[in-house]
Design a protein around this motif. Structure first.
Motif, PDB file in Angstrom:
ATOM      1  N   ARG A 189       0.811  -1.222   0.000  1.00 57.53           N
ATOM      2  CA  ARG A 189       0.000   0.000   0.000  1.00 57.53           C
ATOM      3  C   ARG A 189       0.847   1.275   0.000  1.00 57.53           C
ATOM      4  NH1 ARG A 189      -2.319  -0.304   6.234  1.00 57.53           N
ATOM      5  NH2 ARG A 189      -0.441   0.489   7.276  1.00 57.53           N
ATOM      6  N   SER A 209       4.417   2.913  -8.675  1.00 56.77           N
ATOM      7  CA  SER A 209       3.646   1.675  -8.781  1.00 56.77           C
ATOM      8  C   SER A 209       3.984   0.737  -7.621  1.00 56.77           C
ATOM      9  CB  SER A 209       3.951   0.973 -10.108  1.00 56.77           C
ATOM     10  OG  SER A 209       3.570   1.793 -11.201  1.00 56.77           O
ATOM     11  N   CYS A 222      -1.941   3.261  -4.257  1.00 62.58           N
ATOM     12  CA  CYS A 222      -0.660   3.580  -4.897  1.00 62.58           C
ATOM     13  C   CYS A 222      -0.788   4.877  -5.699  1.00 62.58           C
ATOM     14  CB  CYS A 222      -0.233   2.437  -5.806  1.00 62.58           C
ATOM     15  SG  CYS A 222       0.052   0.930  -4.885  1.00 62.58           S
ATOM     16  N   SER A 225      -1.038   0.730 -10.289  1.00 66.43           N
ATOM     17  CA  SER A 225      -0.789  -0.230  -9.217  1.00 66.43           C
ATOM     18  C   SER A 225       0.172  -1.326  -9.667  1.00 66.43           C
ATOM     19  CB  SER A 225      -2.111  -0.832  -8.739  1.00 66.43           C
ATOM     20  OG  SER A 225      -2.925   0.181  -8.175  1.00 66.43           O
ATOM     21  N   GLY A 252      -6.226   3.057  -6.529  1.00 73.20           N
ATOM     22  CA  GLY A 252      -4.946   3.555  -7.019  1.00 73.20           C
ATOM     23  C   GLY A 252      -5.107   4.899  -7.711  1.00 73.20           C
ATOM     24  N   CYS A 288      -9.988   3.057  -9.079  1.00 78.83           N
ATOM     25  CA  CYS A 288      -8.727   3.619  -9.539  1.00 78.83           C
ATOM     26  C   CYS A 288      -9.009   4.868 -10.365  1.00 78.83           C
ATOM     27  CB  CYS A 288      -7.952   2.602 -10.370  1.00 78.83           C
ATOM     28  SG  CYS A 288      -7.381   1.170  -9.421  1.00 78.83           S
TER      29      CYS A 288
END
Length: 254
Positions: A99, A104, A127, A131, A153, A179
């Motif tokens: 995490r 990345s 991230c 990710s 992400g 994301c």
């Protein structure tokens, strides 16, 4: 540069415990061929001053596994950074959480024969880039069977591009959700891209759910019993593709 640097080949190491790492290039560096590194039941905190948790460059036959009750992250750059490697495998299995990496969570650059797996209850969360990112690599196998998968992400969930060839991407009972980029993006390859998703969810993305672009030959997409939607743009978007097929079965676009 690192807490531990592997210089001798044919090594197998298992690390456990609570580690707080400050001002390092990487917590663990692999500089030898035929190395297996297992992070077991570990809490590994990069304190946002360490670039990578694991780094390997120009070596072959490297296996990195995070397993058990493991929480790792808080790097300035990529969590696991692998460059110019042949025959490399990364596995997250068990109650693993990778995490809050500055780049990345897992990044592979110019790899050959690459296998990345998330299993059990493993997750990648928060991230600040894609990710999972794979660039300029061939014979890449990415498999998510984790019920948690990739969450929140700040880039794409999975980004495979820059002339990456022979790609197999599998989601089975997994999720890529919330994301800010696309859930899955595969682009810029010249041969054989397979995306097989079953019993999974790709949703809540800021861009496309699944994005395929600039692939000159042979793209196959299969969505079975899968939910794709709540995306900022298209649920499934393809452009500049030479040939391919899409199979949809019991799939919900929302």
């Amino acid at each position: 540069d690192a807490i531990l640097k592997v210089l001798k080949g044919n090594s197998s190491l298992s690390i456990t415990g609570h580690l707080i790492v400050r001002d390092c290039v990487a917590a663990f560096q692999v500089a030898a061929t035929n190395t297996s590194l297992v992070l077991q039941d570990i809490h590994l905190n990069g304190t946002f001053t360490t670039k990578h948790l694991v780094e390997a460059d120009e070596v072959d036959h490297v296996n990195v596994t995070l397993q058990g009750e493991t929480v790792a992250g808080a790097t300035t750059d990529e969590g696991i950074m692998l460059r110019r490697l042949q025959h490399v495998a990364v596995g997250l299995q068990g109650h693993v959480e990778l995490r809050e990496t500055g780049g990345s969570a897992i990044s592979v650059d110019e790899g050959l024969n690459v296998r990345l797996r998330l299993q059990d209850k493993a997750s990648i969360t928060g991230c600040h880039s894609h990710s999972i990112a794979v660039q300029g690599s061939s014979f890449v196998h990415v498999e998510l069977t984790s019920e948690k998968g990739i969450i929140a992400g700040h880039g794409d969930g999975i980004n495979i591009g820059q002339s990456a060839d022979n790609i197999m991407l599998i989601l089975d009972g997994a999720q890529i959700v919330n994301c800010s980029g696309s859930g899955i993006a595969v682009w810029g390859g010249s041969a054989s891209t397979d995306v097989a998703i079953a019993g999974s969810e790709v949703s809540g993305t800021g861009s496309n759910g699944i994005f395929l672009s600039e692939i000159s030959n042979s793209v196959r997409v299969s969505l079975v019993d899968t939910r794709v939607g709540a995306c900022g743009q298209h649920a499934l978007h393809g452009e500049e593709i030479g040939s391919g097929s899409i199979t949809l079965q019991d799939t919900h676009f929302v």
